[in-house]
Design an enzyme around this catalytic site. Structure first.
Site, PDB file in Angstrom:
ATOM      1  N   ARG A  86       0.829  -1.219   0.000  1.00  0.00           N
ATOM      2  CA  ARG A  86       0.000   0.000   0.000  1.00  0.00           C
ATOM      3  C   ARG A  86       0.855   1.257   0.000  1.00  0.00           C
ATOM      4  O   ARG A  86       0.485   2.285   0.576  1.00  0.00           O
ATOM      5  CB  ARG A  86      -0.981   0.020   1.167  1.00  0.00           C
ATOM      6  CG  ARG A  86      -1.809  -1.245   1.328  1.00  0.00           C
ATOM      7  CD  ARG A  86      -2.506  -1.645   0.058  1.00  0.00           C
ATOM      8  NE  ARG A  86      -3.228  -2.908   0.218  1.00  0.00           N
ATOM      9  CZ  ARG A  86      -3.843  -3.532  -0.784  1.00  0.00           C
ATOM     10  NH1 ARG A  86      -3.782  -3.048  -2.013  1.00  0.00           N
ATOM     11  NH2 ARG A  86      -4.483  -4.654  -0.589  1.00  0.00           N
ATOM     12  N   ASN A 133       2.431  -7.693   7.802  1.00  0.00           N
ATOM     13  CA  ASN A 133       2.457  -9.042   7.214  1.00  0.00           C
ATOM     14  C   ASN A 133       3.931  -9.425   7.249  1.00  0.00           C
ATOM     15  O   ASN A 133       4.663  -9.257   6.282  1.00  0.00           O
ATOM     16  CB  ASN A 133       1.922  -9.031   5.782  1.00  0.00           C
ATOM     17  CG  ASN A 133       0.446  -8.669   5.754  1.00  0.00           C
ATOM     18  OD1 ASN A 133      -0.309  -8.988   6.680  1.00  0.00           O
ATOM     19  ND2 ASN A 133       0.017  -7.987   4.710  1.00  0.00           N
ATOM     20  N   LYS A 139       0.471  -8.463  13.939  1.00  0.00           N
ATOM     21  CA  LYS A 139      -0.805  -8.741  13.265  1.00  0.00           C
ATOM     22  C   LYS A 139      -1.000 -10.241  13.394  1.00  0.00           C
ATOM     23  O   LYS A 139      -0.233 -11.015  12.809  1.00  0.00           O
ATOM     24  CB  LYS A 139      -0.706  -8.319  11.805  1.00  0.00           C
ATOM     25  CG  LYS A 139      -1.875  -8.760  10.927  1.00  0.00           C
ATOM     26  CD  LYS A 139      -1.741  -8.168   9.515  1.00  0.00           C
ATOM     27  CE  LYS A 139      -2.841  -8.641   8.588  1.00  0.00           C
ATOM     28  NZ  LYS A 139      -2.755  -8.003   7.250  1.00  0.00           N
ATOM     29  N   GLU A 196      -6.125 -12.063   8.165  1.00  0.00           N
ATOM     30  CA  GLU A 196      -5.763 -12.181   6.749  1.00  0.00           C
ATOM     31  C   GLU A 196      -4.654 -13.216   6.528  1.00  0.00           C
ATOM     32  O   GLU A 196      -3.676 -12.970   5.833  1.00  0.00           O
ATOM     33  CB  GLU A 196      -5.355 -10.821   6.184  1.00  0.00           C
ATOM     34  CG  GLU A 196      -6.476  -9.792   6.286  1.00  0.00           C
ATOM     35  CD  GLU A 196      -6.208  -8.481   5.578  1.00  0.00           C
ATOM     36  OE1 GLU A 196      -5.051  -8.035   5.579  1.00  0.00           O
ATOM     37  OE2 GLU A 196      -7.164  -7.903   5.038  1.00  0.00           O
ATOM     38  N   ARG A 215      -2.402  -5.775  17.223  1.00  0.00           N
ATOM     39  CA  ARG A 215      -3.443  -5.170  16.385  1.00  0.00           C
ATOM     40  C   ARG A 215      -4.802  -5.836  16.571  1.00  0.00           C
ATOM     41  O   ARG A 215      -4.894  -7.056  16.769  1.00  0.00           O
ATOM     42  CB  ARG A 215      -3.040  -5.243  14.915  1.00  0.00           C
ATOM     43  CG  ARG A 215      -1.820  -4.420  14.628  1.00  0.00           C
ATOM     44  CD  ARG A 215      -1.423  -4.542  13.185  1.00  0.00           C
ATOM     45  NE  ARG A 215      -2.054  -3.592  12.310  1.00  0.00           N
ATOM     46  CZ  ARG A 215      -2.612  -3.891  11.144  1.00  0.00           C
ATOM     47  NH1 ARG A 215      -2.670  -5.146  10.733  1.00  0.00           N
ATOM     48  NH2 ARG A 215      -3.127  -2.954  10.379  1.00  0.00           N
ATOM     49  N   ARG A 218     -18.937  -8.052   9.159  1.00  0.00           N
ATOM     50  CA  ARG A 218     -17.518  -7.932   9.499  1.00  0.00           C
ATOM     51  C   ARG A 218     -17.257  -6.746  10.439  1.00  0.00           C
ATOM     52  O   ARG A 218     -16.338  -6.782  11.248  1.00  0.00           O
ATOM     53  CB  ARG A 218     -16.708  -7.792   8.208  1.00  0.00           C
ATOM     54  CG  ARG A 218     -15.263  -7.518   8.449  1.00  0.00           C
ATOM     55  CD  ARG A 218     -14.478  -7.617   7.171  1.00  0.00           C
ATOM     56  NE  ARG A 218     -13.370  -6.682   7.180  1.00  0.00           N
ATOM     57  CZ  ARG A 218     -12.524  -6.508   6.191  1.00  0.00           C
ATOM     58  NH1 ARG A 218     -12.656  -7.212   5.081  1.00  0.00           N
ATOM     59  NH2 ARG A 218     -11.544  -5.632   6.266  1.00  0.00           N
ATOM     60  N   LYS A 254      -7.665   0.196  14.457  1.00  0.00           N
ATOM     61  CA  LYS A 254      -7.870   1.105  13.327  1.00  0.00           C
ATOM     62  C   LYS A 254      -9.004   2.069  13.651  1.00  0.00           C
ATOM     63  O   LYS A 254      -9.934   1.717  14.376  1.00  0.00           O
ATOM     64  CB  LYS A 254      -8.229   0.322  12.063  1.00  0.00           C
ATOM     65  CG  LYS A 254      -7.063  -0.452  11.471  1.00  0.00           C
ATOM     66  CD  LYS A 254      -7.412  -1.057  10.111  1.00  0.00           C
ATOM     67  CE  LYS A 254      -6.231  -1.871   9.578  1.00  0.00           C
ATOM     68  NZ  LYS A 254      -6.455  -2.439   8.243  1.00  0.00           N
ATOM     69  N   ASP A 296     -11.896  -0.797   7.510  1.00  0.00           N
ATOM     70  CA  ASP A 296     -10.527  -0.769   6.978  1.00  0.00           C
ATOM     71  C   ASP A 296     -10.197   0.556   6.291  1.00  0.00           C
ATOM     72  O   ASP A 296     -10.146   0.599   5.065  1.00  0.00           O
ATOM     73  CB  ASP A 296     -10.366  -1.931   5.992  1.00  0.00           C
ATOM     74  CG  ASP A 296      -8.914  -2.164   5.633  1.00  0.00           C
ATOM     75  OD1 ASP A 296      -8.042  -1.540   6.258  1.00  0.00           O
ATOM     76  OD2 ASP A 296      -8.656  -2.966   4.722  1.00  0.00           O
ATOM     77  N   GLU A 348      -4.794   3.504  15.310  1.00  0.00           N
ATOM     78  CA  GLU A 348      -4.057   3.295  14.061  1.00  0.00           C
ATOM     79  C   GLU A 348      -4.767   4.045  12.944  1.00  0.00           C
ATOM     80  O   GLU A 348      -5.895   3.725  12.579  1.00  0.00           O
ATOM     81  CB  GLU A 348      -3.970   1.793  13.725  1.00  0.00           C
ATOM     82  CG  GLU A 348      -3.185   1.515  12.441  1.00  0.00           C
ATOM     83  CD  GLU A 348      -2.999   0.026  12.146  1.00  0.00           C
ATOM     84  OE1 GLU A 348      -2.644  -0.741  13.077  1.00  0.00           O
ATOM     85  OE2 GLU A 348      -3.217  -0.377  10.995  1.00  0.00           O
ATOM     86  N   GLU A 361      -4.509   4.212   0.752  1.00  0.00           N
ATOM     87  CA  GLU A 361      -4.944   2.996   0.059  1.00  0.00           C
ATOM     88  C   GLU A 361      -6.328   3.160  -0.559  1.00  0.00           C
ATOM     89  O   GLU A 361      -6.573   2.713  -1.669  1.00  0.00           O
ATOM     90  CB  GLU A 361      -4.933   1.836   1.073  1.00  0.00           C
ATOM     91  CG  GLU A 361      -5.460   0.544   0.525  1.00  0.00           C
ATOM     92  CD  GLU A 361      -5.433  -0.586   1.558  1.00  0.00           C
ATOM     93  OE1 GLU A 361      -4.916  -0.375   2.675  1.00  0.00           O
ATOM     94  OE2 GLU A 361      -5.941  -1.674   1.231  1.00  0.00           O
ATOM     95  N   TRP A 395     -15.098  -9.769   0.887  1.00  0.00           N
ATOM     96  CA  TRP A 395     -14.204  -9.068  -0.038  1.00  0.00           C
ATOM     97  C   TRP A 395     -14.998  -8.578  -1.256  1.00  0.00           C
ATOM     98  O   TRP A 395     -14.420  -8.103  -2.223  1.00  0.00           O
ATOM     99  CB  TRP A 395     -13.042  -9.973  -0.490  1.00  0.00           C
ATOM    100  CG  TRP A 395     -11.958 -10.109   0.560  1.00  0.00           C
ATOM    101  CD1 TRP A 395     -12.022  -9.675   1.858  1.00  0.00           C
ATOM    102  CD2 TRP A 395     -10.667 -10.709   0.399  1.00  0.00           C
ATOM    103  NE1 TRP A 395     -10.856  -9.967   2.522  1.00  0.00           N
ATOM    104  CE2 TRP A 395      -9.991 -10.611   1.646  1.00  0.00           C
ATOM    105  CE3 TRP A 395     -10.007 -11.334  -0.652  1.00  0.00           C
ATOM    106  CZ2 TRP A 395      -8.705 -11.098   1.868  1.00  0.00           C
ATOM    107  CZ3 TRP A 395      -8.722 -11.825  -0.450  1.00  0.00           C
ATOM    108  CH2 TRP A 395      -8.075 -11.707   0.803  1.00  0.00           C
TER     109      TRP A 395
HETATM  110  C1  GCV Z   1      -0.889  -4.924   5.657  1.00  0.00           C
HETATM  111  C2  GCV Z   1      -5.945  -4.037   4.478  1.00  0.00           C
HETATM  112  C3  GCV Z   1      -4.917  -3.836   3.402  1.00  0.00           C
HETATM  113  C4  GCV Z   1      -3.758  -4.803   3.573  1.00  0.00           C
HETATM  114  C5  GCV Z   1      -3.175  -4.622   4.988  1.00  0.00           C
HETATM  115  C6  GCV Z   1      -4.290  -4.871   6.000  1.00  0.00           C
HETATM  116  C7  GCV Z   1      -3.824  -4.659   7.435  1.00  0.00           C
HETATM  117  O1  GCV Z   1      -6.606  -5.252   4.306  1.00  0.00           O
HETATM  118  O2  GCV Z   1      -5.514  -3.983   2.149  1.00  0.00           O
HETATM  119  O3  GCV Z   1      -2.798  -4.508   2.587  1.00  0.00           O
HETATM  120  O4  GCV Z   1      -2.102  -5.487   5.213  1.00  0.00           O
HETATM  121  O5  GCV Z   1      -5.342  -3.984   5.756  1.00  0.00           O
HETATM  122  O6  GCV Z   1      -4.070  -3.593   7.949  1.00  0.00           O
HETATM  123  O7  GCV Z   1      -3.236  -5.556   8.009  1.00  0.00           O
END
Ligand code: GCV
Length: 720
Positions: free
Chosen positions: A188, A230, A307, A311, A344, A355, A379, A384, A406, A412, A562
């Protein structure tokens, strides 16, 4: 002769630094230190600062010295002499109070108590009978922050004749999160590759790392998480820790602590253990050993960001344990060294009924179960980083847990690198939201500054928009959101306009017409994006995966959440996600009276209407228009606003340097095309369901829905 030299330097400075036509590549950010353009102010400043002196020998004090030197020289157009002893009037002194010979006679205990460990005091006082400007603090880093503040006053044309400033951060951890991968890409990220060149570290330590640390220190940022959440476990191996050490050595001078994102399964992936179960003694020992190794290299290492179970990332739930078990294991490992864990709360399962409710459901039962050196990093919204979301109901819902914010500075979901969006209004909207958790006035700002529930460990994170592009953020206005994040992290009471005003003066000009025009572009820019992307509470209707353009038709992902259709729920009857009692009842996660307000069709704020309600297309809105007509109007107003931004920017030709002017002009043209694309694609798509005409008088889309659906962006940036 000396006078002649001074005059020549003055002239050269005026020519080199102050000409609006001079090229500027944006690298200097807001720390340009060009000659003060207001001649009256310049005269006053030269009177106030005839000599300067910085006491202290640490590397931080050396940085303060360097800053003072280049700042005064550039801004005042003269080489202001550095004094070796107290002279006459017009002396500027910066020193850490406890180590200062010169300031020991001044009684500043009240001011310094308020300033605490990172704050500073700037005063005009008599020293030896002469008026002097004093910058002091309890620590060297406080002095450096004070020096930056003082230079900011000069950059913005402030009055420095009788200073009486005590400033201190309201939030303890003020961090940037870099979603930078070890191979150099940035998830991103829209400003080129990562600024960390892991390949050439630790031997090759680029000047840019110092410039980065300096820029952050100038706005009070005191932490950086180096790698993507990630997380590649490699970051925890010896070669990478040595690289990290080299960076930490640069950061230390500027008060920036280093953190890394940890992969929860690292004990398996690196340590060859059979499990990463947080209750397994071998696993706990592995993390303790790893922490010892890290702290032996980086004694002021901040800790881990994690994290987990999100995901596809590993986490404690994979071993039948809770988030608290996982966080506490890492917290135990870093505790002896004063480290912390930022855990997180961004979690969801793909097939949830709603969600938006999940993080709350998963985390609130864990309130009180986290160790005292853990912060839950939440967040701003429940989904998101959308252009607009209501705030996450987790804020205020876990009084026994340290909770941090956050935000996403990288855009993004707001047009990415090519759009001009000043994010302070978005940040402020969240910070000022009242959760009503402990009655009226329980704002999110008070949750995260710890005052609501009495927490001392407080934090705020911004997902960075910085990359290797020459101007750092790929779009000069991206710098404004980085700047605003830092300023709000220090003091969330500042207004978006105040911050914009400072930033424009430091980045472009002190000319009042220029300031006004750029403010007219910046202040409404976030609302403009909301209007042409997802007005009235629509959300998550982005192109699949890349999140750049519109994709309200997306319905083909195997993960239900999604799909855009999961979020807008449009059908022939109406549009919007019913989150009231008749639907998912997400309203119930908010405190009364807010929950009632959100639940009521007539009282729900229009900006969240379709977030909480499914409404018929012909529903009569407060404006008297049908919902359908109102949606169309927002999309069209959004496009018109981008065109207004373009006109305003065009009027600045010749008033600012040509290089930045031209770059922005081109970016605004891209944004204009994108806004039309968003408007046409969304209106045409929703029209297939509403079956109502686009209101009369509005320009008709010049492409078909099929055309917009056929567009694909396999190489859109920021996906790796
Ligand atoms: C780092 C969203 C973004 C992902 C990101 C995720 C997160 O899904 O698209 O790129 O991953 O948030 O905050 O962990």
């Amino acid at each position: 002769m000396r006078k002649l030299c001074v005059a020549i330097i003055g002239l050269v400075s005026i020519f080199v630094c102050n000409s609006p036509v001079n090229a500027d590549d944006g690298y200097r950010l807001w720390l340009r230190y060009d000659l003060v353009s207001n001649s009256q102010r310049l005269k006053e400043y030269r009177q106030q600062v005839k000599e300067w002196m910085i006491e202290g020998n640490s590397s931080t004090m050396a940085a303060a010295k360097h800053e003072m030197q280049i700042g005064l020289h550039g801004l005042l157009g003269l080489k202001i002499p550095e004094a070796t002893h107290l002279g006459g009037s017009g002396m500027l002194i910066a020193a850490t109070y406890q180590n200062s010979r010169l300031l020991s006679g001044l009684s500043l205990s009240n001011e310094l108590q308020k300033a605490s460990s990172e704050g500073f005091v700037i005063l005009t006082r008599k020293l030896n009978g002469n008026s002097a400007t004093i910058i002091t603090a309890n620590t060297d880093i406080g002095v450096l922050y004070g020096v930056f503040h003082f230079l900011r006053l000069l950059q913005t044309g402030g009055d420095i004749a009788a200073l009486d400033v005590v400033s201190y951060p309201k939030i303890k951890l003020r961090t940037l999160n870099h979603w930078d991968n070890l191979k150099g890409t940035v998830e991103r990220g829209y400003a080129g590759f990562s600024i960390w060149d892991w390949h050439t570290l630790p031997i090759y330590v680029k000047q840019r790392y110092t410039d980065y640390a300096r820029a952050n220190a100038s706005i009070g940022i005191n932490g950086a998480v180096m790698n993507n959440v990630n997380a590649d476990p490699l970051i925890l191996t010896r070669p990478y820790l040595l690289k990290a050490e080299a960076l930490a050595n640069v950061f230390r001078t500027y008060g920036i602590r280093m953190y890394v994102s940890a992969n929860f399964d690292a004990p398996i992936k690196l340590g060859r253990l059979k499990s990463a179960d947080p209750l397994d003694p071998q696993v706990r020992q592995w993390w303790k050993d790893k922490a010892r190794e890290i702290y032996s290299l980086i004694p002021d290492f901040g800790g881990f960001l994690v994290k987990a179970n999100s995901e596809g990332e590993p986490g404690p739930q994979g071993y039948g344990r809770t988030h608290a078990n996982g966080a506490n294991m890492l917290a135990e490992a870093v505790k002896p060294y004063g480290g912390i864990v930022m855990w997180r709360a961004f979690v969801y399962s793909y097939d949830a009924k709603d969600r938006a409710k999940q993080a709350y459901e998963e985390f609130t039962p864990l309130d009180g179960k986290f160790a005292d050196n853990v912060l839950l990093q939440v967040k701003n919204g429940p989904l998101d980083f959308q252009p607009r979301e209501p705030f996450s109901p987790l804020f205020g819902a876990m009084p026994k847990t340290n909770m941090m914010m956050e935000f996403q500075i990288t855009m993004e979901y707001l047009g990415q690198g090519t759009s001009t969006v000043y994010l302070a209004p978005l940040f402020k909207e969240t910070l000022e939201s009242d959760t009503y958790a402990r009655g009226k006035g329980s704002t999110i700002a008070h949750v995260i500054d710890g005052s609501l529930d009495g927490h001392a460990l407080t934090g705020i994170a911004g997902v960075s928009n910085i990359g290797a592009d020459q101007d750092w953020t790929g779009n000069i206005f991206g710098q404004s959101s980085w700047y605003a994040f830092g300023r709000l992290a220090w003091n969330h009471d500042l207004s978006s306009r105040e911050i914009a005003d400072e930033w424009i003066k430091m980045t472009f000009s002190n000319d009042s017409d220029v300031i006004k025009s750029i403010e007219n572009i910046m202040m409404p820019s976030r609302e403009t994006v909301v209007n042409y992307m997802d007005p009235l509470g629509l959300t998550m209707i982005f192109g699949y995966d890349h999140h750049y353009g519109p994709g309200p038709w997306i319905d083909y992902s195997p993960h239900p959440d999604w799909n855009s259709t999961y979020y807008h729920r449009a059908d022939s009857l109406g549009v919007g996600f019913d989150r009231t009692k008749t639907g998912s009842d997400a309203v119930n996660q908010y405190h009364s009276p807010l929950s009632d307000k959100f639940a009521s069709l007539t009282e729900c704020p229009s900006e969240h209407l379709l977030w909480f309600h499914h409404i018929p297309w012909d529903y009569k809105m407060k404006s008297g228009k049908t919902l359908w007509d109102e949606i169309c109007c927002y999309y069209y107003v959004g496009v018109d606003s981008v065109r207004a931004m373009q006109r305003t920017w065009n009027s600045l030709k010749g008033r600012i340097d040509d290089e930045r002017w031209r770059n922005e002009q081109m970016l605004l043209e891209i944004q204009q095309e994108d806004a039309v694309w968003w408007r046409n694609a969304c209106v045409l798509y929703f029209q297939t369901l509403s079956r109502m005409p686009i209101p009369e008088g509005l320009e008709q889309p010049d492409n078909t829905l099929e055309y917009y659906k056929s567009l694909s962006f396999p190489n859109a940036p920021g996906r790796w």
